[in-house]
Design an enzyme around this catalytic site. Structure first.
Site, short mmCIF file in Angstrom:
data_model
loop_
_atom_site.label_atom_id
_atom_site.label_comp_id
_atom_site.label_asym_id
_atom_site.label_seq_id
_atom_site.Cartn_x
_atom_site.Cartn_y
_atom_site.Cartn_z
CD GLU A 1 6.15 -0.13 -15.43
OE1 GLU A 1 6.03 1.09 -15.25
OE2 GLU A 1 6.46 -0.63 -16.53
CD GLU B 1 2.96 -2.58 -18.81
OE1 GLU B 1 3.41 -1.56 -19.35
OE2 GLU B 1 2.53 -2.59 -17.65
#
Ligand code: GLA
Ligand code: ZN
Length: 687
Positions: free
Chosen positions: A155, A312
């Site tokens: 991220e 995810e």
């Protein structure tokens, strides 16, 4: 040509973030993990995210042996490794020895060691350390038969305002503008005496410094993006050098706009993101969250117009929301079907095993602190594992979208900085999602694309709030309509150029005035409690006489456009609010205000068929129900999704065969509350 790794990905992946380094003193845990992974139908895990200190506990001291064991045993047991680079969090020893790598915030305060994403993207030391680590990882694992994908960092986000970054920013600006005179012109700096007379006067935006020069603010974000992309190239160079056949991905975050992800496209082989809608924040129908999630899935898919990976999602609750709501029973399966419907070739979790301490100890995981396969979460995850095996044929299939919505991060930045007409929220994303909702409720596949995307394959393009005209978007939209496309435009279009200078003369600028057949005089901001209305004197079939309008009302004068609806009240009562203009072989619709959701749904009911854009399934969908579509070779897959708590029934235009059960449904189909189903068209004789 197919790469070796793409061939390995020829099944739907079912995986999770896996952090065995947290359990190295409990070797029985690894064994138990593998046993449970097999039970849950897990076929890949992401390893090494944030593992730096476990791989290099002291400078130049490397401890890869545990990772060797993990990757080997996973592979021996049929589980592939998505291998991460650990750069998202650096060891404390490194920060202590090389303080220059610590990130500096906009207020010029240098952070202490801690958290994650707390490093500078410019620092030569950090770049060198990352190169060294990634070279070692690549040399050791890039040819391991179990390693299928590089997961670069985690991220990627944020910005650094340190002196190294300031110097790099100035060089980037020198490269872009050549002379200070050009830069001053582009930024309109004579305003408030902001003219730069020396490059050294330029600083990144700061709460206690410059925030008012919008061109500077936009360029700073572009620079941060470029610098992060450059850092990303440093990360991936050793990985690609060792084995170019292992694809590279980075996991993105839903609608994150701190950097412009689209600039990473040339560096990425596979697109992936982490999906965390706030499911069940309200009771009952989950359509709102499903719309948000579906929209970003469609942005991910449209980046390469290929299947992508859900890197995810939470098997149940997160730990960072105001309140941690569980996914209700059966709901996880529905969310898996949703992601597949929008083009994902995987369902992966954060996280495999719940950590024992620190801030994510209560984030849900497939395996909880009580590592029992009897928990509801484990059973539901295992159920999804079973389902993915049965659905394996959908891997590689694509979504046939003939409609697109323009969502451009840089345009969003410019709108966010506009200062007026509504500093309490311009609602760029809200408008995008409202239009998207119309498509979603009708089950019409749609891509979310930025201003650089080719438009030739689309028949209908919505371009909400195209405030900043970037690149040649105006010319391409003009050509699109000229050649027969349908454009759906809105208020606040064609107002500024790339450095946020307002166009002089009639707007929407750059020829869009002609395409839309109108010009905009000014735009009125409404407070949240204020309303106007759109009145349609002769509503087309399926549309109402009146829709509510709020937030912004643009005052326009038509030249060649036909007026479909007018404002209901205020001093612009009776003036055009909705129009359509024939231009070339196409049509350009325009809406001057932020209308209630039903307006966009109803309008699409008229303009989608007119534009030749079809829904996945030709049938009426109850609210909260949608249908997705994917195609491969001659097969078409239908993804029926019910985000209502109650069962809902659909009439079927033709018999469908449930891919999981083999059962054929004729006439109608009833979806359970929060239920989903993946089907193909029933073959002759199956009905
Ligand atoms: C993000 C991160 C994960 C984890 C989850 C928690 O997606 O990538 O490491 O922190 O959030 O929801
Ligand atoms: Zn820096």
């Amino acid at each position: 040509m197919r790469t070796e790794a793409e061939i390995k990905l020829r099944c739907l992946l079912h995986g999770a973030d896996y952090n065995p380094e947290q359990w190295l003193d409990m070797p029985e845990v690894l064994e138990e993990d593998i046993r449970l992974m097999q039970q849950a139908g897990i076929n890949c895990v992401s390893v090494g995210i944030f593992s730096w200190v476990s791989l290099e506990p002291a400078e130049g001291v490397y401890t890869f042996d545990w990772l060797d064991r993990v990757i080997d045993s996973l592979y021996e047991n049929g589980i592939y490794t998505v291998l991460a680079t650990p750069s998202g969090a650096k060891p404390g020893w490194m920060a202590k020895k090389y303080p220059e790598i610590l990130r500096v915030e906009a207020d010029r305060r240098r952070n202490l060691q801690g958290g994650r994403h707390n490093h500078c993207y410019t620092s030569p030391v950090y770049r060198e350390k990352v190169t060294e680590m990634n070279t070692r990882l690549a040399k050791r694992y890039a040819h391991h038969p179990g390693v299928i994908l590089w997961h670069v960092s985690n991220e990627i986000q944020g910005e650094c305002h340190c002196p190294l970054c300031q110097a790099a920013f100035r060089s980037w600006l020198k490269e872009k503008y050549g002379t200070l005179e050009k830069l001053n012109k582009a930024y309109w700096t004579a305003f408030w005496s902001h003219t730069y007379t020396d490059w050294e006067e330029i600083e990144s935006p700061a709460p206690h410094g410059e925030t008012n020069v919008h061109g500077l603010v936009l360029d700073w974000r572009r620079f941060c993006t470029a610098q992060t992309v450059d850092f990303f190239r440093v990360e991936t160079a050793p990985l690609r050098a060792e084995n170019p056949d292992i694809p590279v991905t980075m996991n993105m975050m839903g609608f994150y706009d701190g950097i412009d992800y689209w600039q990473f496209l040339p560096e990425l082989d596979i697109i992936s993101w982490d999906s965390y809608p706030g499911w069940h924040n309200w009771d009952g129908c989950e359509a709102g969250n499903a719309i948000w999630n579906g929209a970003y899935c469609d942005a991910m898919r449209a980046m390469k117009r290929k299947p992508w990976l859900l890197m995810e999602n939470s098997p149940s609750t997160t730990n960072w929301n105001g309140v941690s709501r569980h996914k209700r029973p059966g709901f996880h399966r529905l969310t898996a079907i949703q992601n597949l419907a929008h083009g994902s070739d995987s369902i992966q979790y954060f996280q495999w095993r719940q950590s024992r301490g620190s801030c994510e100890k209560f984030h849900s995981a497939v395996v909880s602190h009580n590592p029992s396969p009897e928990t509801r979460i484990f059973r539901e995850v295992a159920g999804v594992g079973e389902m993915l095996k049965k659905l394996k044929d959908i891997q590689g299939s694509t979504v046939p979208a003939r409609a697109a919505i323009l969502y451009d991060v840089q345009n969003g930045w410019a709108i966010g900085e506009s200062k007026g007409p509504r500093n309490i929220g311009m609602g760029y994303l809200d408008l995008i999602l409202r239009i998207y909702e119309g498509f979603w409720r009708r089950g019409i596949p749609v891509d979310l694309v930025n201003m650089d995307a080719p438009l030739e394959d689309y028949k209908l393009v919505a371009a909400p709030m195209l405030y900043m005209l970037r690149g040649d978007i105006a010319r391409r939209l003009t050509a699109f309509v000229e050649q027969g496309g349908t454009l759906l435009a809105s208020y606040f279009t064609g107002v500024v150029d790339e450095t946020d200078l307002c166009y002089l003369g009639r707007t929407p600028a750059q020829g869009l005035t002609e395409v839309l057949g109108l010009w905009a005089e000014e735009i009125d901001g409404l407070w949240d409690h204020q309303r106007n209305g759109i009145l349609l004197e002769n509503p087309p079939q399926g549309m109402q006489n009146r829709y509510e309008a709020s937030r912004l009302c643009e005052i326009v004068h038509t030249t060649t456009a036909e007026i479909l609806g007018v404002y209901e009240s205020d001093y612009y009562q009776g003036m055009p609010a909705v129009t359509v203009n024939r231009y070339g072989k196409g049509r350009a619709y325009y809406t001057g205000t932020f209308a209630e959701p039903g307006f966009y749904y109803d309008l699409l009911g008229k303009i989608a068929p007119e534009a030749g854009v079809s829904p996945a399934l030709d049938t009426a969908l109850p609210y909260g129900v949608t249908v997705g579509i994917r195609q491969k070779d001659t097969e078409t897959y239908y993804f029926l999704q019910n985000f209502n708590q109650e069962p809902k029934t659909l009439e079927l235009p033709f018999p469908l065969c449930d891919l999981e059960t083999g059962e054929t449904h004729t006439g109608s189909i009833t979806l359970a509350g929060y239920g989903g189903m993946v089907c193909t068209r029933a073959k002759e004789g199956q009905a």
